[in-house]
Design a protein around this motif. Structure first.
Motif, PDB file in Angstrom:
ATOM      1  N   PHE A 115       0.819  -1.222   0.000  1.00 41.96           N
ATOM      2  CA  PHE A 115       0.000   0.000   0.000  1.00 41.96           C
ATOM      3  C   PHE A 115       0.848   1.266   0.000  1.00 41.96           C
ATOM      4  N   GLN A 116       2.023   1.188   0.632  1.00 37.20           N
ATOM      5  CA  GLN A 116       2.863   2.392   0.728  1.00 37.20           C
ATOM      6  C   GLN A 116       4.075   2.375  -0.191  1.00 37.20           C
ATOM      7  N   HIS A 117       4.331   1.227  -0.797  1.00 29.49           N
ATOM      8  CA  HIS A 117       5.542   1.108  -1.626  1.00 29.49           C
ATOM      9  C   HIS A 117       5.193   0.452  -2.955  1.00 29.49           C
ATOM     10  N   GLU A 118       6.131   0.580  -3.884  1.00 32.39           N
ATOM     11  CA  GLU A 118       5.974  -0.140  -5.147  1.00 32.39           C
ATOM     12  C   GLU A 118       6.628  -1.511  -4.925  1.00 32.39           C
ATOM     13  N   THR A 119       5.834  -2.562  -4.904  1.00 36.31           N
ATOM     14  CA  THR A 119       6.406  -3.880  -4.583  1.00 36.31           C
ATOM     15  C   THR A 119       6.368  -4.811  -5.792  1.00 36.31           C
ATOM     16  N   ALA A 120       7.304  -5.753  -5.758  1.00 33.78           N
ATOM     17  CA  ALA A 120       7.311  -6.820  -6.761  1.00 33.78           C
ATOM     18  C   ALA A 120       7.666  -8.101  -6.033  1.00 33.78           C
ATOM     19  N   VAL A 121       7.066  -9.207  -6.447  1.00 30.37           N
ATOM     20  CA  VAL A 121       7.364 -10.497  -5.817  1.00 30.37           C
ATOM     21  C   VAL A 121       7.919 -11.431  -6.880  1.00 30.37           C
ATOM     22  N   PHE A 122       9.012 -12.102  -6.517  1.00 32.42           N
ATOM     23  CA  PHE A 122       9.625 -13.080  -7.422  1.00 32.42           C
ATOM     24  C   PHE A 122       9.589 -14.437  -6.735  1.00 32.42           C
ATOM     25  N   ASP A 123       9.099 -15.444  -7.453  1.00 30.29           N
ATOM     26  CA  ASP A 123       9.121 -16.801  -6.889  1.00 30.29           C
ATOM     27  C   ASP A 123       9.522 -17.774  -7.982  1.00 30.29           C
ATOM     28  N   VAL A 124      10.330 -18.770  -7.617  1.00 37.12           N
ATOM     29  CA  VAL A 124      10.743 -19.774  -8.601  1.00 37.12           C
ATOM     30  C   VAL A 124       9.564 -20.675  -8.991  1.00 37.12           C
ATOM     31  N   ASN A 125       8.555 -20.702  -8.133  1.00 38.85           N
ATOM     32  CA  ASN A 125       7.351 -21.477  -8.431  1.00 38.85           C
ATOM     33  C   ASN A 125       6.213 -20.507  -8.777  1.00 38.85           C
ATOM     34  N   PRO A 126       5.954 -20.338 -10.072  1.00 37.08           N
ATOM     35  CA  PRO A 126       4.975 -19.321 -10.493  1.00 37.08           C
ATOM     36  C   PRO A 126       3.593 -19.518  -9.871  1.00 37.08           C
ATOM     37  N   HIS A 127       3.245 -20.752  -9.523  1.00 35.09           N
ATOM     38  CA  HIS A 127       1.919 -21.000  -8.910  1.00 35.09           C
ATOM     39  C   HIS A 127       1.731 -20.211  -7.620  1.00 35.09           C
ATOM     40  N   GLN A 128       2.853 -20.012  -6.906  1.00 31.41           N
ATOM     41  CA  GLN A 128       2.777 -19.304  -5.626  1.00 31.41           C
ATOM     42  C   GLN A 128       2.330 -17.847  -5.809  1.00 31.41           C
ATOM     43  N   LEU A 129       2.593 -17.314  -7.012  1.00 31.13           N
ATOM     44  CA  LEU A 129       2.290 -15.898  -7.262  1.00 31.13           C
ATOM     45  C   LEU A 129       0.791 -15.627  -7.394  1.00 31.13           C
ATOM     46  N   ARG A 130       0.005 -16.706  -7.458  1.00 29.50           N
ATOM     47  CA  ARG A 130      -1.455 -16.517  -7.549  1.00 29.50           C
ATOM     48  C   ARG A 130      -2.013 -15.894  -6.279  1.00 29.50           C
ATOM     49  N   PHE A 131      -1.250 -16.028  -5.182  1.00 27.20           N
ATOM     50  CA  PHE A 131      -1.812 -15.597  -3.892  1.00 27.20           C
ATOM     51  C   PHE A 131      -1.326 -14.225  -3.434  1.00 27.20           C
ATOM     52  N   VAL A 132      -0.647 -13.476  -4.317  1.00 27.43           N
ATOM     53  CA  VAL A 132      -0.232 -12.116  -3.936  1.00 27.43           C
ATOM     54  C   VAL A 132      -0.957 -11.094  -4.813  1.00 27.43           C
ATOM     55  N   TYR A 133      -1.360 -10.002  -4.173  1.00 27.40           N
ATOM     56  CA  TYR A 133      -2.175  -9.018  -4.876  1.00 27.40           C
ATOM     57  C   TYR A 133      -1.539  -7.642  -4.774  1.00 27.40           C
ATOM     58  N   ASN A 134      -2.006  -6.710  -5.607  1.00 27.51           N
ATOM     59  CA  ASN A 134      -1.592  -5.320  -5.520  1.00 27.51           C
ATOM     60  C   ASN A 134      -0.073  -5.166  -5.644  1.00 27.51           C
ATOM     61  N   THR A 135       0.534  -6.001  -6.494  1.00 26.48           N
ATOM     62  CA  THR A 135       1.996  -6.040  -6.617  1.00 26.48           C
ATOM     63  C   THR A 135       2.381  -6.561  -8.001  1.00 26.48           C
ATOM     64  N   TYR A 136       3.598  -6.247  -8.445  1.00 27.32           N
ATOM     65  CA  TYR A 136       4.088  -6.894  -9.670  1.00 27.32           C
ATOM     66  C   TYR A 136       4.443  -8.332  -9.314  1.00 27.32           C
ATOM     67  N   ARG A 137       4.243  -9.227 -10.261  1.00 23.44           N
ATOM     68  CA  ARG A 137       4.605 -10.643 -10.037  1.00 23.44           C
ATOM     69  C   ARG A 137       5.664 -11.014 -11.059  1.00 23.44           C
ATOM     70  N   PHE A 138       6.866 -11.303 -10.588  1.00 27.42           N
ATOM     71  CA  PHE A 138       7.987 -11.561 -11.493  1.00 27.42           C
ATOM     72  C   PHE A 138       8.375 -13.032 -11.511  1.00 27.42           C
ATOM     73  N   THR A 139       8.756 -13.495 -12.700  1.00 24.88           N
ATOM     74  CA  THR A 139       9.272 -14.866 -12.804  1.00 24.88           C
ATOM     75  C   THR A 139      10.644 -14.888 -13.493  1.00 24.88           C
ATOM     76  N   THR A 140      11.120 -13.710 -13.936  1.00 25.13           N
ATOM     77  CA  THR A 140      12.425 -13.692 -14.621  1.00 25.13           C
ATOM     78  C   THR A 140      13.362 -12.636 -14.018  1.00 25.13           C
ATOM     79  N   LEU A 141      14.656 -12.874 -14.228  1.00 27.43           N
ATOM     80  CA  LEU A 141      15.659 -11.932 -13.728  1.00 27.43           C
ATOM     81  C   LEU A 141      15.626 -10.610 -14.504  1.00 27.43           C
TER      82      LEU A 141
END
Ligand SMILES: NC(=O)c1ccc[n+]([C@@H]2O[C@H](COP(=O)([O-])OP(=O)(O)OC[C@H]3O[C@@H](n4cnc5c(N)ncnc54)[C@H](O)[C@@H]3O)[C@@H](O)[C@H]2O)c1
Ligand SMILES: O=C(O)C(=O)C[C@]1(C(=O)O)C=C[C@@H](O)C=C1
Length: 257
Positions: A21-47
């Motif tokens: 809510f206060q920052h620009e966030t991005a989440v990176f996970d080696v298992n892309p399925h895990q990214l389904r559960f994060v919201y309001n954020t960039y979801r990254f799978t590559t370097l």
């Protein structure tokens, strides 16, 4: 601030949730399925995506077994002035890693997790900030943890490992022993049910997390204390030593005051 979170598991999604809510966030996970559960954020799978994002802070919330791997993978694409951080329960190898990394770093340990704590009311929970950490990094986490109303303690890496060897391994081992002699109860009492809830929660944690907390070099001497106390208790019980029992109960009631 641009913040990259490594790992979209239990703690990574919690940190994303509170920071997004206060920052620009991005989440990176080696298992892309895990990214389904994060919201309001960039979801990254590559370097490449991480490189383009140019994070100012990285929070490593990868599986504890892969904390160092996760850092090693992203370090080459981070801006040189980025602060790197971890929230790992076990700090083995981290001090050396940070010192050799060339990056500013901050290490902290939230002493709670979603299994037992209510994440929307953390007023009775604690967090440790490692004193060797970078000044600006410490300020960031102090602010964040204060906002969450956590009680904050500052320990060196060594003091952290010493504290964790006691405060996590004693309840963990006591719970393992409870589970090890467990028999199914059709009509359990209240105390039994409470222990059972703890055992189920604890044993749902990642094997490696449990293992690493117990393999902390300072743990064996703590666990040996359990053996000493059990021996004494068994002597009292077997000899039906009422005076010994009274003295023992007085001693342990003092301990928990
Ligand atoms: N669970 C707790 O109660 C708790 C409490 C305090 C601190 N911690 C610490 O938080 C960290 C994360 O624990 P958790 O319980 O959230 O784990 P978790 O297993 O729920 O999630 C870890 C995530 O990291 C991902 N991952 C693995 N390797 C990766 C890599 N190289 N790069 C990016 N992502 C990767 C996994 O796919 C998974 O989604 C650990 O260091 C742990 O010690 C956990
Ligand atoms: O999952 C929870 O709620 C916990 O309590 C987690 C717990 C603990 O057992 O105290 C486990 C590991 C940590 O690093 C910190 C806290």
């Amino acid at each position: 601030m641009r913040i990259l979170i490594l790992g979209a598991g239990k703690m990574g999604s919690f940190f994303t949730d509170i920071l997004s809510f206060q920052h620009e966030t991005a989440v990176f996970d080696v298992n892309p399925h895990q990214l389904r559960f994060v919201y309001n954020t960039y979801r990254f799978t590559t370097l490449e995506e991480i490189k383009e994002f140019e994070p100012e802070l990285v929070i490593n919330a990868a599986t504890v077994k892969y904390t160092l791997d996760a850092f090693r993978k992203v370090l080459p694409v981070l801006p040189k002035d980025c602060i790197i951080s971890d929230i790992a329960s076990v700090k083995t190898g981290l001090k050396k890693f940070y010192e050799e990394s060339g990056f500013r770093y901050v290490s902290t340990h939230p002493m709670f997790g979603p299994t037992f704590a209510s994440l929307n009311n953390l007023g009775s929970e604690n967090a440790i900030i490692i004193s060797e950490s970078d000044h600006m990094g410490k300020i960031f986490f102090k602010d964040l943890y204060q906002t969450l109303r956590l009680n904050i303690f500052e320990y060196t890496f060594d003091e952290h490992d010493e504290t964790v060897a006691y405060s996590l391994s004693i309840p963990f081992v006591s719970t393992f022993v409870f589970a090890a002699i467990m028999k199914h109860q059709e009509a359990p009492g209240t105390t039994f049910k409470k222990h059972m809830a703890i055992a189920k929660g604890l044993l749902s944690e990642d094997d490696y997390l449990l293992q690493e907390i117990l393999f902390n070099p300072r743990t064996p001497s703590q666990v040996a204390n359990i053996r000493t106390e059990l021996k004494r208790l068994l002597e009292i019980i077997e000899s039906k030593d009422a005076a010994g029992m009274k003295a023992y109960l007085t001693k342990i009631r003092e301990k928990i005051k």
